[in-house]
Design an enzyme around this catalytic site. Structure first.
Site, PDB file in Angstrom:
ATOM      1  N   LYS A 229       0.847  -1.202   0.000  1.00 26.86           N
ATOM      2  CA  LYS A 229       0.000   0.000   0.000  1.00 26.86           C
ATOM      3  C   LYS A 229       0.878   1.246   0.000  1.00 26.86           C
ATOM      4  CE  LYS A 229      -3.931  -2.222   0.395  1.00 26.86           C
ATOM      5  NZ  LYS A 229      -5.085  -2.108  -0.478  1.00 26.86           N
ATOM      6  N   CYS A 234      -1.605   9.217   8.455  1.00 28.94           N
ATOM      7  CA  CYS A 234      -2.207   8.685   9.686  1.00 28.94           C
ATOM      8  C   CYS A 234      -1.484   7.429  10.168  1.00 28.94           C
ATOM      9  CB  CYS A 234      -3.714   8.487   9.571  1.00 28.94           C
ATOM     10  SG  CYS A 234      -4.284   7.252   8.415  1.00 28.94           S
ATOM     11  N   TYR A 235      -0.822   6.704   9.246  1.00 29.78           N
ATOM     12  CA  TYR A 235      -0.051   5.532   9.673  1.00 29.78           C
ATOM     13  C   TYR A 235       1.179   5.911  10.478  1.00 29.78           C
ATOM     14  CZ  TYR A 235      -3.450   2.851   7.409  1.00 29.78           C
ATOM     15  OH  TYR A 235      -4.666   2.312   7.103  1.00 29.78           O
ATOM     16  N   ASP A 281      -7.184  17.547   6.344  1.00 30.71           N
ATOM     17  CA  ASP A 281      -8.401  17.324   7.134  1.00 30.71           C
ATOM     18  C   ASP A 281      -7.972  17.172   8.586  1.00 30.71           C
ATOM     19  OD1 ASP A 281      -8.105  14.339   7.867  1.00 30.71           O
ATOM     20  OD2 ASP A 281      -7.840  14.309   5.700  1.00 30.71           O
ATOM     21  N   HIS A 284      -6.057  13.743   9.666  1.00 29.81           N
ATOM     22  CA  HIS A 284      -4.628  13.629   9.344  1.00 29.81           C
ATOM     23  C   HIS A 284      -3.807  14.712  10.018  1.00 29.81           C
ATOM     24  CE1 HIS A 284      -6.445  10.962   6.329  1.00 29.81           C
ATOM     25  NE2 HIS A 284      -5.366  10.241   6.605  1.00 29.81           N
TER      26      HIS A 284
HETATM   27  C1  BD7 Z   1     -11.194   3.252  15.597  1.00 31.89           C
HETATM   28  C2  BD7 Z   1     -11.216   2.840  16.899  1.00 31.89           C
HETATM   29  C3  BD7 Z   1     -10.132   2.948  17.633  1.00 31.89           C
HETATM   30  O1  BD7 Z   1     -10.223   2.539  18.885  1.00 31.89           O
HETATM   31  C4  BD7 Z   1      -8.998   3.455  17.126  1.00 31.89           C
HETATM   32  C5  BD7 Z   1      -8.976   3.862  15.852  1.00 31.89           C
HETATM   33  C6  BD7 Z   1     -10.056   3.778  15.084  1.00 31.89           C
HETATM   34  C7  BD7 Z   1     -10.064   4.235  13.698  1.00 31.89           C
HETATM   35  C8  BD7 Z   1     -10.938   5.450  13.565  1.00 31.89           C
HETATM   36  C9  BD7 Z   1     -10.457   6.507  14.521  1.00 31.89           C
HETATM   37  O2  BD7 Z   1      -9.387   7.037  14.369  1.00 31.89           O
HETATM   38  N1  BD7 Z   1     -11.194   6.809  15.524  1.00 31.89           N
HETATM   39  O3  BD7 Z   1     -10.694   7.755  16.433  1.00 31.89           O
HETATM   40  N2  BD7 Z   1     -10.880   5.913  12.179  1.00 31.89           N
HETATM   41  C10 BD7 Z   1     -11.732   6.794  11.683  1.00 31.89           C
HETATM   42  O4  BD7 Z   1     -12.590   7.298  12.344  1.00 31.89           O
HETATM   43  C11 BD7 Z   1     -11.586   7.096  10.205  1.00 31.89           C
HETATM   44  C12 BD7 Z   1     -12.295   8.405   9.891  1.00 31.89           C
HETATM   45  C13 BD7 Z   1     -11.979   8.863   8.525  1.00 31.89           C
HETATM   46  C14 BD7 Z   1     -12.885   8.645   7.501  1.00 31.89           C
HETATM   47  C15 BD7 Z   1     -12.586   9.111   6.220  1.00 31.89           C
HETATM   48  C16 BD7 Z   1     -11.370   9.768   5.970  1.00 31.89           C
HETATM   49  C17 BD7 Z   1     -10.481   9.980   7.003  1.00 31.89           C
HETATM   50  C18 BD7 Z   1     -10.789   9.538   8.279  1.00 31.89           C
HETATM   51  N3  BD7 Z   1     -12.138   5.991   9.465  1.00 31.89           N
HETATM   52  C19 BD7 Z   1     -13.505   5.589   9.719  1.00 31.89           C
HETATM   53  C20 BD7 Z   1     -11.371   5.268   8.595  1.00 31.89           C
HETATM   54  O5  BD7 Z   1     -11.764   4.233   8.094  1.00 31.89           O
HETATM   55  C21 BD7 Z   1     -10.020   5.757   8.200  1.00 31.89           C
HETATM   56  C22 BD7 Z   1     -10.108   6.210   6.731  1.00 31.89           C
HETATM   57  C23 BD7 Z   1      -8.787   6.596   6.222  1.00 31.89           C
HETATM   58  C24 BD7 Z   1      -7.802   7.254   6.876  1.00 31.89           C
HETATM   59  N4  BD7 Z   1      -6.805   7.392   6.008  1.00 31.89           N
HETATM   60  C25 BD7 Z   1      -7.139   6.834   4.894  1.00 31.89           C
HETATM   61  N5  BD7 Z   1      -8.373   6.340   4.999  1.00 31.89           N
HETATM   62  N6  BD7 Z   1      -9.046   4.707   8.329  1.00 31.89           N
HETATM   63  C26 BD7 Z   1      -8.487   4.424   9.504  1.00 31.89           C
HETATM   64  O6  BD7 Z   1      -8.774   5.002  10.557  1.00 31.89           O
HETATM   65  O7  BD7 Z   1      -7.505   3.448   9.454  1.00 31.89           O
HETATM   66  C27 BD7 Z   1      -6.779   3.196  10.646  1.00 31.89           C
HETATM   67  C28 BD7 Z   1      -7.404   2.165  11.486  1.00 31.89           C
HETATM   68  C29 BD7 Z   1      -8.129   1.137  10.960  1.00 31.89           C
HETATM   69  C30 BD7 Z   1      -8.657   0.169  11.803  1.00 31.89           C
HETATM   70  C31 BD7 Z   1      -8.444   0.255  13.169  1.00 31.89           C
HETATM   71  C32 BD7 Z   1      -7.726   1.284  13.688  1.00 31.89           C
HETATM   72  C33 BD7 Z   1      -7.204   2.239  12.831  1.00 31.89           C
HETATM   73 ZN    ZN Z   2      -4.962   8.240   6.508  1.00 32.06          ZN
END
Ligand code: BD7
Ligand code: ZN
Length: 327
Positions: A229, A234-235, A281, A284
């Site tokens: 990927k 955020c990573y 945003d 990030h």
């Molecule tokens: C959820 C629960 C936890 O306990 C910890 C982390 C999470 C992940 C959650 C979060 O950070 N909550 O605080 N993530 C999101 O809310 C993001 C929001 C978002 C949507 C669209 C664009 C940016 C942010 N979500 C729902 C995601 O799926 C993001 C999308 C994304 C970010 N960068 C590229 N795409 N992905 C994400 O958070 O991936 C990291 C993650 C995945 C699974 C578990 C924990 C972290």
């Molecule tokens: Zn991201």
């Protein structure tokens, strides 16, 4: 040309503060306000904790935030992402985190939140995210972090909770969302963070996991979430926080990652994007700042890798943070 500030080596501190504060000011007209409507509670946590890292918490309107959070609590004790939405563990954790940061946890009935979280645990130790019954290690993390913050881990079965997380561990030492699901850096953060909080890091294959995590760094300095990927700011958090908890932060090239995060800054509007040149945003922006804070750059306020909250907020709660270096 020579007058221009080089944003690949400078953190645009004041611009990021303005960027986050303005999200709040334009809430009436901006459709995309804080990512989106159902994520409002999470968005508030990202913005507020971002300001904490920038040492600018005083820029928020405390009373407005508290009023919003209280308006999202449901009769069963859980919190929703916005007033008209349903309660969920994801948003309940954010609500508790914000209330602690604002020193306002006494405004809610803590017992009702504890009961809400505890009733979502299943016989196999896993957690439902809400009444609809989806299971994911994210929800294990939310439940464990939330109860630990409230000092009530005694209300759930920690033995089965740890056993379920352990079943989500893969041959590469990373973790997935459910047993059998592929390793993902985000899920790895939630699993390692949850195990750290309940003092079960003995279940983690530390050296092999450290190896898998540092393989996430790409030649451009950025980190990805899985093999093959592209990098994403955020990573910087999902990978680094797990490395910090297992004390392997120095296994990746911190300077190269710092440069990558700084390249993702928007030098006009402030804020940080997922990739260089993209629109910033709040999500990030927050996780980029978290990464810089964890690596100790720019004298930012220290964030805890397991709780994703300021260490000062946690120490005030009397929590011990053995994995956090400079206390
Ligand atoms: C959820 C629960 C936890 O306990 C910890 C982390 C999470 C992940 C959650 C979060 O950070 N909550 O605080 N993530 C999101 O809310 C993001 C929001 C978002 C949507 C669209 C664009 C940016 C942010 N979500 C729902 C995601 O799926 C993001 C999308 C994304 C970010 N960068 C590229 N795409 N992905 C994400 O958070 O991936 C990291 C993650 C995945 C699974 C578990 C924990 C972290
Ligand atoms: Zn991201």
């Amino acid at each position: 040309m020579s007058e221009e500030i080089d944003h690949t080596t400078n953190l645009l501190l004041d611009k990021h503060i303005q960027y986050i504060v303005n999200l709040d000011n334009k809430k009436e007209e901006d459709f995309e306000y804080w990512v989106s409507e159902h994520l409002r509670m999470n968005g508030m946590y990202w913005g507020l904790t971002g300001l904490y890292i920038l040492n600018a918490l005083n820029k928020m309107n405390r009373d407005d935030l508290i009023a919003f959070i209280l308006s999202c609590q449901k009769p069963n004790g859980g919190f929703s992402g916005n007033v008209t939405h349903d309660e969920h563990l994801l948003t309940t954790l954010s609500a508790v985190q914000i209330l602690l940061e604002l020193d306002a946890i006494d405004k809610i009935n803590i017992d009702s939140v504890v009961e809400y979280v505890a009733t979502l645990q299943q016989a196999d130790g896993s957690f439902f995210g809400d009444k609809w019954g989806e299971v994911d290690t994210r929800f294990s993390y939310c439940a464990i972090s939330c109860l630990s913050l409230l000092g009530r881990l005694d209300r759930i079965n920690l033995t089965t909770a740890a056993a379920f997380i352990d079943r989500c561990k893969n041959f590469d030492a990373g973790y997935g969302s459910v047993p059998g699901a592929e390793s993902h850096a985000g899920q790895t953060f939630t699993c390692v963070g949850a195990l750290a909080i309940i003092n079960r890091l003995d279940l983690v294959d530390i050296d092999q996991l450290g190896w898998w995590l540092c393989e996430r760094q790409l030649p451009n300095g950025g980190l990805n979430g899985r093999p093959e990927k592209t990098s994403d700011v955020c990573y910087s958090w999902w990978v680094l926080s797990a490395l910090a908890v297992i004390d392997r932060l120095h296994w990746i090239d911190n300077d190269k990652l710092k440069t990558y995060i700084l390249k993702c800054q928007d030098n006009e509007t402030g804020g940080i994007a997922d990739k260089p040149g993209n629109v910033p945003d709040v999500f990030h922006t927050f996780f980029g700042l978290c990464g810089l804070s964890l690596m100790g750059y720019f004298n930012l306020e220290q964030i805890d890798p397991a709780y994703a909250l300021g260490t000062k907020t946690l120490l005030k709660r009397g929590l011990t943070l053995p994995w956090s270096k400079k206390q």
